[in-house]
Write an enzyme that holds these catalytic residues in place. Structure first.
Site, PDB file in Angstrom:
ATOM      1  N   GLU A   1      -5.536  -4.475  10.787  1.00 33.19           N
ATOM      2  CA  GLU A   1      -4.523  -3.426  10.934  1.00 33.19           C
ATOM      3  C   GLU A   1      -4.836  -2.587  12.168  1.00 33.19           C
ATOM      4  OE1 GLU A   1      -2.359  -2.380   7.055  1.00 33.19           O
ATOM      5  OE2 GLU A   1      -4.114  -1.119   7.204  1.00 33.19           O
TER       6      GLU A   1
ATOM      7  N   ASN B   1       0.862  -1.183   0.000  1.00 31.72           N
ATOM      8  CA  ASN B   1       0.000   0.000   0.000  1.00 31.72           C
ATOM      9  C   ASN B   1       0.895   1.229   0.000  1.00 31.72           C
ATOM     10  OD1 ASN B   1      -1.855   2.008   0.442  1.00 31.72           O
ATOM     11  ND2 ASN B   1      -2.285   1.452   2.574  1.00 31.72           N
TER      12      ASN B   1
ATOM     13  N   LYS C   1       0.025   4.314  -0.428  1.00 33.27           N
ATOM     14  CA  LYS C   1      -0.618   5.538   0.083  1.00 33.27           C
ATOM     15  C   LYS C   1      -0.351   6.695  -0.898  1.00 33.27           C
ATOM     16  CE  LYS C   1      -0.151   3.506   4.594  1.00 33.27           C
ATOM     17  NZ  LYS C   1      -0.139   3.672   6.035  1.00 33.27           N
TER      18      LYS C   1
ATOM     19  N   GLY D   1       2.328   2.722  10.723  1.00 38.39           N
ATOM     20  CA  GLY D   1       3.307   3.792  10.536  1.00 38.39           C
ATOM     21  C   GLY D   1       3.994   4.242  11.815  1.00 38.39           C
TER      22      GLY D   1
ATOM     23  N   SER E   1       3.315  -1.543  10.468  1.00 42.31           N
ATOM     24  CA  SER E   1       4.750  -1.583  10.737  1.00 42.31           C
ATOM     25  C   SER E   1       5.402  -2.924  10.417  1.00 42.31           C
ATOM     26  CB  SER E   1       5.030  -1.165  12.189  1.00 42.31           C
ATOM     27  OG  SER E   1       4.598   0.172  12.403  1.00 42.31           O
TER      28      SER E   1
ATOM     29  N   GLY F   1       2.845  -0.890   4.251  1.00 42.44           N
ATOM     30  CA  GLY F   1       2.920   0.501   3.806  1.00 42.44           C
ATOM     31  C   GLY F   1       4.365   0.924   3.594  1.00 42.44           C
ATOM     32  N   GLY F   2       4.928   1.604   4.590  1.00 43.46           N
ATOM     33  CA  GLY F   2       6.261   2.199   4.473  1.00 43.46           C
ATOM     34  C   GLY F   2       7.327   1.280   3.893  1.00 43.46           C
TER      35      GLY F   2
ATOM     36  N   GLU G   1      -6.884   5.145   7.550  1.00 44.01           N
ATOM     37  CA  GLU G   1      -6.655   6.555   7.195  1.00 44.01           C
ATOM     38  C   GLU G   1      -7.865   7.140   6.473  1.00 44.01           C
ATOM     39  OE1 GLU G   1      -2.899   5.845   5.294  1.00 44.01           O
ATOM     40  OE2 GLU G   1      -2.045   5.394   7.260  1.00 44.01           O
TER      41      GLU G   1
ATOM     42  N   HIS H   1      -9.532   1.556   4.668  1.00 41.26           N
ATOM     43  CA  HIS H   1      -8.272   1.726   5.398  1.00 41.26           C
ATOM     44  C   HIS H   1      -8.495   2.716   6.543  1.00 41.26           C
ATOM     45  CE1 HIS H   1      -4.187   2.912   6.346  1.00 41.26           C
ATOM     46  NE2 HIS H   1      -3.797   1.788   5.765  1.00 41.26           N
TER      47      HIS H   1
HETATM   48  P1  PGA Z   1       2.777   0.685   7.543  1.00 42.97           P
HETATM   49  O1  PGA Z   1       1.309   0.873   6.906  1.00 42.97           O
HETATM   50  O2  PGA Z   1       3.310  -0.621   7.029  1.00 42.97           O
HETATM   51  O3  PGA Z   1       3.550   1.863   7.055  1.00 42.97           O
HETATM   52  O4  PGA Z   1       2.601   0.669   9.031  1.00 42.97           O
HETATM   53  C1  PGA Z   1       0.456  -0.213   6.750  1.00 42.97           C
HETATM   54  C2  PGA Z   1      -0.852   0.238   6.166  1.00 42.97           C
HETATM   55  O5  PGA Z   1      -1.315   1.322   6.524  1.00 42.97           O
HETATM   56  O6  PGA Z   1      -1.460  -0.462   5.353  1.00 42.97           O
END
Ligand code: PGA
Length: 316
Positions: free
Chosen positions: A226, A14, A16, A232, A272, A293-294, A124, A122
């Site tokens: 999640e 992802n 983002k 994050g 994470s 994500g990251g 967010e 998600h």
């Molecule tokens: P992250 O994000 O791996 O950066 O924690 C995961 C996500 O929001 O899907």
């Protein structure tokens, strides 16, 4: 219902709001070269048609979810008739097929770019775009009607966990999705037919998939656990905590939709995830992959994560 080797591991990136079209083209080219090298040494040959899921080896499927503006890079690389090694996902979509919804994107628009997965709800989007549990259910149904696989995100906040409300929150978020699906499946089972309201005006290219999702043996649903506090932050959930939530989710799905759907359901952990902790999740009970994500933005770390998933998958 715990260990199900027939469920393909699913590794979803992802991105983002990151990467331009030019950056995406570059990343896709590098990823493709690396995956080709892996697939040549893999025990199972790569998928060769667009009907088959892209399987890297043994049982690992890779999906990248770039921003809408970069989706076009995928078809440039994989026209309809070219074998592909990773699938394309979107990060959101609207619950209506078309209309006066400024700034929104429909399922048909995603299909045109070769999208097969779509992240729905998600945290967010729940937080910054006020997406309700009901909206998430409507979007999930609209995705399925169009032959897209929804990756439905759920998870509790730190306060909710501290108050011992994790399972209540997961159930509250899931309930509208499960109820909508149960209604559709029951109607189909009762009538033997599919009523119009569960089908969608999809483009011809996707017609073959229409209605397939109403068969419990073909329904493809993904749920991503999640926890909001882990996204994050560098504070990932432990594999045990993730497994506990995943087991709860699978049981809830079994109760609402039956054992066949529950055993096909793929559950991801997200929050994470890094190359260092990925293996623990993939070895945990009821977890079938990860939403990353990251650590997916950097191609080297994403490739390491995929490689570790492949090892766990092959060892099963
Ligand atoms: P992250 O994000 O791996 O950066 O924690 C995961 C996500 O929001 O899907």
């Amino acid at each position: 219902m715990t260990f199900a080797p027939e469920r393909k591991r699913l590794m979803v990136a992802n991105w983002k709001m990151n990467k331009t079209l030019a950056e995406t083209r570059h990343y896709f080219r590098e990823l493709l070269a690396a995956l080709r090298a892996v697939s040549q040494t893999a025990s199972q040959p790569m998928a060769t048609t667009h009907d088959a899921a892209p399987v890297l080896s043994g049982a690992v499927e890779v999906v990248i979810c770039p921003p809408f503006t970069a989706l076009a890079a995928y078809r440039e690389m994989f026209p309809e008739d070219v074998p592909y090694l990773f699938a394309l996902g979107a990060q959101n979509m609207h619950m209506r097929p078309s209309g006066a919804f400024t700034g929104e994107i429909s399922a048909a628009m995603l299909l045109e770019h070769g999208v097969t997965y779509v992240i729905i709800g998600h945290s967010e989007r729940r937080q910054y775009a006020a997406e309700s549990d009901e909206a998430v259910a409507e979007k999930s149904l609209q995705a399925l009607k169009n032959g897209l696989v929804p990756i439905v995100c759920i998870g509790e906040t730190a306060d909710e966990r501290a108050a011992g409300e994790t399972e209540d929150v997961l159930l509250r978020q899931l309930r509208p999705v499960l109820q909508a699906l149960a209604l559709a499946l029951n109607e189909k089972a009762a009538s033997g037919e599919t009523s119009d309201r569960f089908l969608s005006a999809t483009p011809a290219s996707n017609e073959a998939k229409q209605g397939r999702w109403l068969d419990p043996d073909q329904l493809e649903l993904v749920i991503a656990y999640e926890p909001v506090w882990a996204i994050g932050t560098g504070q990932a959930a432990t594999p045990d905590d993730a497994a506990q939530a995943a087991t709860f989710v699978r049981k809830a799905v079994e109760k609402a939709l039956g054992a066949r759907t529950a055993s096909r359901l793929r559950i991801l952990y997200g929050g994470s995830v890094t190359p260092d902790n990925i293996s623990g999740y993939l070895e945990a009970l009821n977890i079938d992959g990860a939403l990353v994500g990251g650590a997916s933005l950097d191609i080297a770390s994403w490739l390491t994560i995929i490689e570790r998933a492949r090892r766990v998958g092959d060892a099963r």
